[in-house]
Structures are given as C-alpha cells and as structure tokens.
Design a protein around this motif. Structure first.
Motif, short mmCIF file in Angstrom:
data_model
loop_
_atom_site.label_atom_id
_atom_site.label_comp_id
_atom_site.label_asym_id
_atom_site.label_seq_id
_atom_site.Cartn_x
_atom_site.Cartn_y
_atom_site.Cartn_z
N VAL A 106 0.96 -1.17 -0.11
CA VAL A 106 0.02 0.01 -0.11
C VAL A 106 0.77 1.21 -0.07
O VAL A 106 1.76 1.31 0.71
CB VAL A 106 -0.74 0.11 1.18
CG1 VAL A 106 -1.87 1.27 1.00
CG2 VAL A 106 -1.84 -1.39 1.11
N SER A 107 0.66 2.31 -0.90
CA SER A 107 1.42 3.42 -0.88
C SER A 107 0.26 4.68 -1.18
O SER A 107 -0.62 4.21 -1.91
CB SER A 107 2.58 3.41 -2.17
OG SER A 107 1.83 3.37 -3.16
N LEU A 108 0.77 5.76 -0.87
CA LEU A 108 -0.05 7.07 -1.25
C LEU A 108 0.59 7.83 -2.26
O LEU A 108 1.81 8.07 -2.06
CB LEU A 108 -0.32 7.66 0.22
CG LEU A 108 -1.58 7.56 0.58
CD1 LEU A 108 -1.81 5.91 1.23
CD2 LEU A 108 -1.73 8.56 1.99
N ILE A 109 -0.03 8.25 -3.28
CA ILE A 109 0.37 9.19 -4.54
C ILE A 109 -0.56 10.26 -4.53
O ILE A 109 -1.62 9.95 -5.04
CB ILE A 109 0.51 8.44 -5.71
CG1 ILE A 109 1.55 7.00 -5.44
CG2 ILE A 109 1.33 9.32 -6.76
CD1 ILE A 109 1.80 6.35 -6.60
N GLU A 110 -0.12 11.32 -4.01
CA GLU A 110 -1.15 12.55 -3.96
C GLU A 110 -2.46 12.19 -3.35
O GLU A 110 -2.23 11.64 -2.27
CB GLU A 110 -1.19 12.97 -5.34
CG GLU A 110 0.19 13.60 -6.00
CD GLU A 110 -0.04 14.21 -7.46
OE1 GLU A 110 -1.10 13.91 -8.03
OE2 GLU A 110 1.00 14.93 -7.90
N ILE B 221 -2.85 0.31 -4.18
CA ILE B 221 -2.79 -1.09 -3.57
C ILE B 221 -2.43 -1.99 -4.66
O ILE B 221 -3.24 -2.38 -5.71
CB ILE B 221 -4.32 -1.33 -2.95
CG1 ILE B 221 -4.64 -0.28 -2.00
CG2 ILE B 221 -4.24 -2.96 -2.37
CD1 ILE B 221 -6.13 -0.47 -1.56
N THR B 222 -1.20 -2.78 -4.46
CA THR B 222 -0.91 -3.95 -5.00
C THR B 222 -0.96 -5.41 -4.42
O THR B 222 -0.64 -5.49 -3.19
CB THR B 222 0.59 -3.84 -5.41
OG1 THR B 222 1.03 -2.54 -6.16
CG2 THR B 222 1.08 -4.85 -6.53
N ASN C 6 -2.33 -7.49 -9.28
CA ASN C 6 -2.97 -6.64 -9.85
C ASN C 6 -2.59 -5.53 -8.95
O ASN C 6 -2.57 -5.44 -7.69
CB ASN C 6 -4.51 -6.93 -10.03
CG ASN C 6 -5.09 -6.30 -11.23
OD1 ASN C 6 -4.31 -5.29 -11.63
ND2 ASN C 6 -6.15 -6.63 -11.89
N THR C 7 -2.67 -4.27 -9.60
CA THR C 7 -2.58 -2.96 -8.68
C THR C 7 -3.98 -2.22 -9.00
O THR C 7 -4.45 -2.05 -10.04
CB THR C 7 -1.42 -2.15 -9.22
OG1 THR C 7 -0.06 -2.89 -9.32
CG2 THR C 7 -1.35 -0.84 -8.61
N TYR C 8 -4.64 -1.54 -7.87
CA TYR C 8 -5.91 -0.84 -7.66
C TYR C 8 -5.48 0.41 -7.29
O TYR C 8 -4.44 0.76 -6.64
CB TYR C 8 -6.89 -1.50 -7.19
CG TYR C 8 -6.76 -2.98 -7.42
CD1 TYR C 8 -7.96 -3.52 -8.11
CD2 TYR C 8 -6.12 -4.07 -6.92
CE1 TYR C 8 -8.04 -4.67 -8.55
CE2 TYR C 8 -6.42 -5.33 -7.18
CZ TYR C 8 -7.29 -5.69 -8.04
OH TYR C 8 -7.38 -7.04 -8.10
#
Length: 271
Positions: A128-132, A137-138, A176-178
């Motif tokens: 889990v990471s935050l981009i702006e 979520i991968t 998958n990445t969401y």
C-alpha cells in the motif's frame, strides 16, 4: 561364476554411488499446499574441468525452473531451484516424481515423494502506498485458488478525510494494482492503518502520511465540481461571464456619459 556375478554387482553399486554423490541436499519427501513449493538442491563438480549440466523432470503437476546453470565450473558447486505448482484436483493425493541430473558423464536419478495438501488460507501479498490523492494497492495471490480480499477500514483516518471500502477479487496466481480516491481535508501527520479482511482473518498495512491542509477550499470545491461538468458547458459559462463583464463596463461608461450630458460648455468667439 558366483565370483564374477558378485564383482559385477559391487561395481554397479560403486558406479551408482559415484553418480549420485555429486547431488546434495535434494529432499526425498515434500508437501505442496495451495502455494507453490520451491525445491532446491546443489550439484558439485569435483573434476578439474568445467562440466555441462542437464536436468530432466518428470513431475505430476506444472513446474517452473527458477535457477539452473548450463555448466558447473571445475571444483565448484551450483544451486538448482525449481518451483513445483499446486493444481486443482490433486488435493489429498501423493505422487512420486523423478528428477534426472546429468553432469558431464555422471548421471543421477532421484525420486521425490510429493504430497498435495488441502488448504484454503489467505496467501495474498499486499503493498500500500499514497500518491497525491490516490491510494495505490498492489495485491498478489500466491494460491492457485481465487481469493477475495476486502479493504474493511482505515484506522486513524481524520474525520474530514474519506476513502471508499471495497473488495478485490484475484484469480489464481494473479497480481494486480488498484487505485482508490482519497479525499483529504485537514492537516494530518501520522500513520494510517489499512485493514484488509481475507478468509476470516484481518491483515494490516501501515503508511506514513504528512499532509498540510488548506485554509481556503473554495477553489478545490469549484474544481471538483467542474470535473463532473461537460466541457462545452464550461465554455458556455465562461463566455457568459465575459459577456457579463463587458456589459457591466458598457453600462458604467454609458452612465458617465449621461451624467456629463446636462452640462454645456460655453464657447466665446472674438468679434
């Protein structure tokens, strides 16, 4: 006659022992659950020359060769890694696989007993990471079975922040990445805990967040509202605003002209 028979048997045993001695750490019995099993072993070349290496596999289910060199240098050892995959329909059974290793002129055949277990756990890796204003979520499903994983809550989330809880469905061995929209509000400097639910168990991923809130959010509200409006309508609104500004300027100028119209300027002519 008995002597020659005994001698031939002894020589055969010695050759067999010598052929298999160059293979080390190969398990005789393994268990494969719903995730893949990595089987590793080493091959040793005790000669003074580089030897070619070939390996043949006869296994009941699919497999992937992770690491296997084509040669083994003189007086050195190489590791071989093969991934044995589980498969639908093999649960609760045991099979015998055969691995044939050829190093130069030496050949070794190894039997491996493989038991396929009945399992249904949550073997899903999460990042889990935050981009702006987005949460990325991968998810990677390490099982051959389909898995459903739900984002049930986000702990420590400020009251004026919002994110939608949702569920993700992954096929067997799917990655998958969401991306989810994160609505930020007031300032926040801390840790968000993303809580996932899978197979009746809870799992958490922590993300450090540092956000400075805005004192005036009017433009943000207008901007978010305009995102949902048709582009042609936006142009029409813009033209109406320009026309209104021009009309106001014209009226103001007309009023000034009318106000100055009642005053006449006296002109004297010399005779």
């Amino acid at each position: 006659m008995k002597f020659w028979g005994t001698l031939i048997l002894v020589l055969a045993l010695l050759l067999s022992t010598g052929a298999s001695a160059f293979v080390n750490s190969l398990e005789n019995t393994i268990s494969v659950g719903e995730s893949a099993y990595e089987l590793s072993y080493t091959v040793e070349n005790t000669s003074n020359i580089r030897q070619p290496l070939t390996v043949d596999y006869d296994l009941p289910t699919y497999f992937e060769i992770i690491k296997q060199p084509n040669y083994v240098n003189a007086n050195s050892t190489q590791e071989i890694v093969v991934k044995i995959l589980p498969q639908q329909g093999f649960e609760g059974t045991t099979y015998t696989g055969m691995i044939s290793i050829n190093l130069g002129g030496n050949r070794a055949e190894k039997r491996v007993s493989i038991s396929y277990l009945r399992e249904n756990n949550c073997v899903v890796e999460r990042e889990v990471s935050l981009i702006e204003n987005k949460v990325r979520i991968t998810l990677e499903n390490n099982s051959y079975k389909d898995k459903t994983i739900k984002l049930s809550e986000v702990r420590n989330l400020p009251n004026d922040w919002a994110i939608t809880s949702t569920s993700f469905v992954l096929n067997g061995f799917e990655k998958n990445t969401y991306e989810l929209e994160l609505q930020k509000g007031s300032s926040f400097d801390g840790t968000l805990e993303f809580v996932f639910e899978c197979q009746g168990n809870l799992f958490t991923n922590k993300v450090e967040v540092e956000h400075e809130g805005n004192d005036f959010t009017g433009f943000a509200i207008i901007g978010s509202a305009l995102e949902s409006v048709d582009s042609e309508l936006i142009i029409d609104i813009f033209l109406v605003i320009i026309a209104a500004i021009l009309l106001i300027a014209f009226i103001a100028r007309l009023v000034r002209i009318l106000n100055s119209g009642g005053k006449q300027t006296k002109i004297e002519v010399d005779q």
